[in-house]
Design a protein around this motif. Structure first.
Motif, PDB file in Angstrom:
ATOM      1  N   ILE A 194     -29.368   6.576 -67.511  1.00  0.00           N
ATOM      2  CA  ILE A 194     -30.531   6.412 -67.355  1.00  0.00           C
ATOM      3  C   ILE A 194     -31.906   7.528 -67.756  1.00  0.00           C
ATOM      4  CG2 ILE A 194     -29.630   7.983 -66.150  1.00  0.00           C
ATOM      5  CD1 ILE A 194     -31.374   7.464 -63.717  1.00  0.00           C
ATOM      6  N   ARG A 195     -32.888   6.428 -67.759  1.00  0.00           N
ATOM      7  CA  ARG A 195     -34.159   6.626 -68.753  1.00  0.00           C
ATOM      8  C   ARG A 195     -35.327   7.143 -67.691  1.00  0.00           C
ATOM      9  NH1 ARG A 195     -34.249   2.985 -73.837  1.00  0.00           N
ATOM     10  NH2 ARG A 195     -32.460   3.349 -75.030  1.00  0.00           N
ATOM     11  N   MET A 196     -35.907   8.596 -67.985  1.00  0.00           N
ATOM     12  CA  MET A 196     -36.827   8.932 -67.190  1.00  0.00           C
ATOM     13  C   MET A 196     -38.094   7.593 -67.120  1.00  0.00           C
ATOM     14  SD  MET A 196     -38.684  12.760 -67.846  1.00  0.00           S
ATOM     15  CE  MET A 196     -37.896  13.267 -67.936  1.00  0.00           C
ATOM     16  N   ASN A 197     -38.153   7.249 -68.002  1.00  0.00           N
ATOM     17  CA  ASN A 197     -39.441   6.313 -68.126  1.00  0.00           C
ATOM     18  C   ASN A 197     -39.088   4.906 -67.175  1.00  0.00           C
ATOM     19  OD1 ASN A 197     -37.257   5.115 -70.199  1.00  0.00           O
ATOM     20  ND2 ASN A 197     -38.882   4.472 -71.633  1.00  0.00           N
ATOM     21  N   GLU A 198     -37.544   4.479 -67.414  1.00  0.00           N
ATOM     22  CA  GLU A 198     -37.678   3.645 -66.082  1.00  0.00           C
ATOM     23  C   GLU A 198     -36.864   4.027 -64.551  1.00  0.00           C
ATOM     24  OE1 GLU A 198     -33.113   2.878 -67.167  1.00  0.00           O
ATOM     25  OE2 GLU A 198     -33.823   2.084 -69.271  1.00  0.00           O
ATOM     26  N   LEU A 199     -37.326   5.249 -64.172  1.00  0.00           N
ATOM     27  CA  LEU A 199     -37.905   5.226 -62.510  1.00  0.00           C
ATOM     28  C   LEU A 199     -38.884   4.893 -61.941  1.00  0.00           C
ATOM     29  CD1 LEU A 199     -36.769   9.327 -62.919  1.00  0.00           C
ATOM     30  CD2 LEU A 199     -34.715   7.095 -62.620  1.00  0.00           C
ATOM     31  N   ILE A 200     -39.499   4.271 -61.325  1.00  0.00           N
ATOM     32  CA  ILE A 200     -40.138   3.263 -60.065  1.00  0.00           C
ATOM     33  C   ILE A 200     -40.425   4.781 -59.259  1.00  0.00           C
ATOM     34  CG2 ILE A 200     -40.381   1.313 -59.469  1.00  0.00           C
ATOM     35  CD1 ILE A 200     -37.750   0.308 -61.020  1.00  0.00           C
ATOM     36  N   ALA A 201     -41.396   4.523 -58.985  1.00  0.00           N
ATOM     37  CA  ALA A 201     -42.168   5.358 -57.845  1.00  0.00           C
ATOM     38  C   ALA A 201     -41.822   4.533 -56.243  1.00  0.00           C
ATOM     39  CB  ALA A 201     -43.836   5.793 -58.208  1.00  0.00           C
ATOM     40  N   VAL A 202     -41.806   5.171 -55.212  1.00  0.00           N
ATOM     41  CA  VAL A 202     -41.418   3.781 -54.255  1.00  0.00           C
ATOM     42  C   VAL A 202     -42.469   4.617 -53.253  1.00  0.00           C
ATOM     43  CG1 VAL A 202     -39.860   3.455 -52.290  1.00  0.00           C
ATOM     44  CG2 VAL A 202     -38.562   3.982 -55.312  1.00  0.00           C
ATOM     45  N   ARG A 203     -42.504   3.740 -52.680  1.00  0.00           N
ATOM     46  CA  ARG A 203     -43.898   4.031 -51.427  1.00  0.00           C
ATOM     47  C   ARG A 203     -43.437   3.299 -49.945  1.00  0.00           C
ATOM     48  NH1 ARG A 203     -46.882   3.142 -56.078  1.00  0.00           N
ATOM     49  NH2 ARG A 203     -48.510   4.866 -57.102  1.00  0.00           N
ATOM     50  N   PHE A 204     -42.657   4.293 -49.298  1.00  0.00           N
ATOM     51  CA  PHE A 204     -42.362   4.092 -47.571  1.00  0.00           C
ATOM     52  C   PHE A 204     -43.332   3.859 -46.947  1.00  0.00           C
ATOM     53  CE2 PHE A 204     -38.153   5.671 -49.222  1.00  0.00           C
ATOM     54  CZ  PHE A 204     -37.659   4.625 -48.775  1.00  0.00           C
ATOM     55  N   THR A 205     -43.611   2.650 -45.875  1.00  0.00           N
ATOM     56  CA  THR A 205     -44.458   2.190 -45.087  1.00  0.00           C
ATOM     57  C   THR A 205     -44.467   3.397 -44.253  1.00  0.00           C
ATOM     58  OG1 THR A 205     -45.101   0.848 -46.039  1.00  0.00           O
ATOM     59  CG2 THR A 205     -45.727   1.105 -43.901  1.00  0.00           C
ATOM     60  N   PRO A 206     -44.850   4.336 -43.584  1.00  0.00           N
ATOM     61  CA  PRO A 206     -44.625   4.985 -42.068  1.00  0.00           C
ATOM     62  C   PRO A 206     -44.951   4.142 -40.858  1.00  0.00           C
ATOM     63  CG  PRO A 206     -46.683   6.474 -43.053  1.00  0.00           C
ATOM     64  CD  PRO A 206     -46.069   4.988 -44.125  1.00  0.00           C
ATOM     65  N   LEU A 207     -43.953   4.942 -39.777  1.00  0.00           N
ATOM     66  CA  LEU A 207     -44.040   3.929 -38.473  1.00  0.00           C
ATOM     67  C   LEU A 207     -45.526   3.980 -37.847  1.00  0.00           C
ATOM     68  CD1 LEU A 207     -42.485   2.116 -36.783  1.00  0.00           C
ATOM     69  CD2 LEU A 207     -41.668   4.310 -35.512  1.00  0.00           C
ATOM     70  N   ASP A 208     -46.000   5.650 -37.747  1.00  0.00           N
ATOM     71  CA  ASP A 208     -46.801   5.956 -37.495  1.00  0.00           C
ATOM     72  C   ASP A 208     -47.800   6.626 -38.117  1.00  0.00           C
ATOM     73  OD1 ASP A 208     -49.259   6.565 -35.287  1.00  0.00           O
ATOM     74  OD2 ASP A 208     -48.346   7.745 -34.077  1.00  0.00           O
ATOM     75  N   PRO A 209     -48.913   6.068 -39.134  1.00  0.00           N
ATOM     76  CA  PRO A 209     -49.468   7.110 -40.301  1.00  0.00           C
ATOM     77  C   PRO A 209     -50.247   8.002 -39.096  1.00  0.00           C
ATOM     78  CG  PRO A 209     -49.769   4.394 -40.214  1.00  0.00           C
ATOM     79  CD  PRO A 209     -49.473   4.646 -38.889  1.00  0.00           C
ATOM     80  N   SER A 210     -51.173   8.421 -38.139  1.00  0.00           N
ATOM     81  CA  SER A 210     -51.217   9.790 -37.554  1.00  0.00           C
ATOM     82  C   SER A 210     -50.300  10.804 -37.195  1.00  0.00           C
ATOM     83  CB  SER A 210     -51.845   9.394 -36.184  1.00  0.00           C
ATOM     84  OG  SER A 210     -51.030   8.896 -35.441  1.00  0.00           O
ATOM     85  N   LEU A 211     -48.808  10.845 -37.480  1.00  0.00           N
ATOM     86  CA  LEU A 211     -47.865  11.690 -37.683  1.00  0.00           C
ATOM     87  C   LEU A 211     -48.291  12.784 -39.048  1.00  0.00           C
ATOM     88  CD1 LEU A 211     -44.911  10.073 -35.199  1.00  0.00           C
ATOM     89  CD2 LEU A 211     -46.554  10.700 -34.255  1.00  0.00           C
ATOM     90  N   ASP A 212     -47.779  13.966 -38.737  1.00  0.00           N
ATOM     91  CA  ASP A 212     -48.341  14.897 -39.948  1.00  0.00           C
ATOM     92  C   ASP A 212     -46.272  14.852 -40.371  1.00  0.00           C
ATOM     93  OD1 ASP A 212     -46.090  15.807 -38.004  1.00  0.00           O
ATOM     94  OD2 ASP A 212     -46.580  17.501 -38.370  1.00  0.00           O
ATOM     95  N   ARG A 213     -45.819  14.783 -41.725  1.00  0.00           N
ATOM     96  CA  ARG A 213     -44.384  14.312 -42.042  1.00  0.00           C
ATOM     97  C   ARG A 213     -43.247  15.505 -41.415  1.00  0.00           C
ATOM     98  NH1 ARG A 213     -41.656  13.000 -45.884  1.00  0.00           N
ATOM     99  NH2 ARG A 213     -39.995  13.833 -46.980  1.00  0.00           N
ATOM    100  N   VAL A 214     -43.632  16.647 -40.188  1.00  0.00           N
ATOM    101  CA  VAL A 214     -42.620  17.029 -39.992  1.00  0.00           C
ATOM    102  C   VAL A 214     -41.533  16.455 -38.438  1.00  0.00           C
ATOM    103  CG1 VAL A 214     -41.947  19.051 -38.808  1.00  0.00           C
ATOM    104  CG2 VAL A 214     -43.318  19.495 -40.518  1.00  0.00           C
ATOM    105  N   ALA A 215     -43.215  16.120 -38.070  1.00  0.00           N
ATOM    106  CA  ALA A 215     -43.262  14.931 -36.704  1.00  0.00           C
ATOM    107  C   ALA A 215     -42.070  13.413 -36.906  1.00  0.00           C
ATOM    108  CB  ALA A 215     -44.762  15.263 -36.160  1.00  0.00           C
TER     109      ALA A 215
END
Length: 321
Positions: free
Chosen positions: A212-233
């Motif tokens: 594994i190499r550092m430049n092979e890592l791909i950033a992942v962007r999850f789509t939240p169920l409710d964008p209005s909720l903060d991270r703790v909720a």
């Protein structure tokens, strides 16, 4: 079935419950147990910290990691490899110096053996002009040979005996064949140090075991169920993320895939029915290849395999008739 019925041993049938109970107590047979939900990692949790990812990245094999955790792991592994390489180079240099010392000592021994063999050929210098004639008078040919032999070999050894002793073909004495005394410090055997192998410079993935190499890592962007909720909720909810295209809820029971250009997470059903027809990223509009579609590995921890229906088995000795 009541407790009395489970513990009853007067029945004519050897029940499954009694068989499992006897197997557990006897120590023989294969035991299996189904792992619960707590033993399976969620699809959006890091494979190292086992916690929900804040800045997730995925490897080309589909294993999800927290960016900080995987970078710390790579740095730690590279530091270990550098230490092992330094120790290997030190061992290599020590072996080289020891070989030089051995060659030097061997040359010295050869010189000493040559000097010894040359000194034992003639014990006294012989003057060819003043041979034994002056002392013994005229001698016959046989007596002259005997005198010459006595002068060349004063100890009574002949030419063949001298060469035999020099070649070292005589049987060893009993003292040289005796074993060392283990109670005398100077005669105790010495253990050689363990030789180190040359370490590999590649850092392996902790889950797949591949480089594994550092430049092979791909950033992942999850789509939240409710964008209005903060991270703790959001983390307190059972259902947190949805598909970037169909808005279906994601979970361990739903196969997912990551698109390399945008890092979006979509379901495998959406991938097969919608995206594979045009091979275009629906978020960025970039053309896709098979290499750009990374199936996301579901479940599994460091103590269990991947999947959502897991059974842990332990193979133990089997009684033979």
């Amino acid at each position: 079935m009541t407790r009395h019925g489970k513990n009853c041993t007067a029945g004519a049938v050897y029940t499954y419950h009694e068989k499992k109970k006897d197997t557990a107590s006897s120590g023989y047979g294969t035991q299996s147990v189904r792992l619960g939900k707590d033993a399976i990692k969620d699809f959006d949790c890091c494979c190292l910290s086992l916690q929900p990812c804040q800045d997730p990245v995925v490897t080309p094999d589909g294993y999800l990691y927290e960016k900080q955790a995987i970078l710390e792991f790579l740095l730690h592994r590279k530091t270990e490899i550098a230490k092992k390489m330094k120790a290997y180079e030190k061992q290599k240099q020590a072996q080289k110096s020891s070989r030089q010392l051995e060659s030097t000592s061997e040359q010295r021994q050869q010189v000493e053996r040559f000097k010894t063999s040359e000194n034992t050929i003639v014990s006294k210098p012989i003057n060819p002009f003043t041979s034994g004639r002056s002392r013994l008078g005229p001698l016959t040919g046989t007596s002259q040979l005997n005198v010459a032999d006595s002068q060349l070999f004063p100890s009574g050894q002949k030419d063949g005996e001298t060469s035999k002793s020099q070649s070292g073909s005589e049987p060893a004495t009993s003292s040289s064949q005796s074993l060392p005394s283990f109670w005398i410090p100077s005669l105790t055997p010495e253990a050689k140090p363990t030789l180190l192998k040359k370490p590999s410079k590649a850092v392996l993935c902790p889950m797949s075991g591949r480089p594994i190499r550092m430049n092979e890592l791909i950033a992942v962007r999850f789509t939240p169920l409710d964008p209005s909720l903060d991270r703790v909720a959001l983390l307190n909810r059972q259902e947190r993320y949805v598909c970037a295209v169909t808005r279906d809820v994601l979970g361990n029971s739903v196969p997912c895939a990551v698109l390399r250009p945008s890092g979006s997470v979509v379901t495998q059903e959406c991938m097969e029915k919608l995206i594979r027809k045009d091979m275009v990223d629906p978020v960025t509009g970039d053309k896709l290849t098979d290499r750009d579609i990374i199936p996301l590995q579901r479940g599994g921890t460091g103590f269990s395999g991947s999947g959502v229906d897991l059974r842990a088995k332990e193979a133990r000795p089997v009684m033979q008739a």
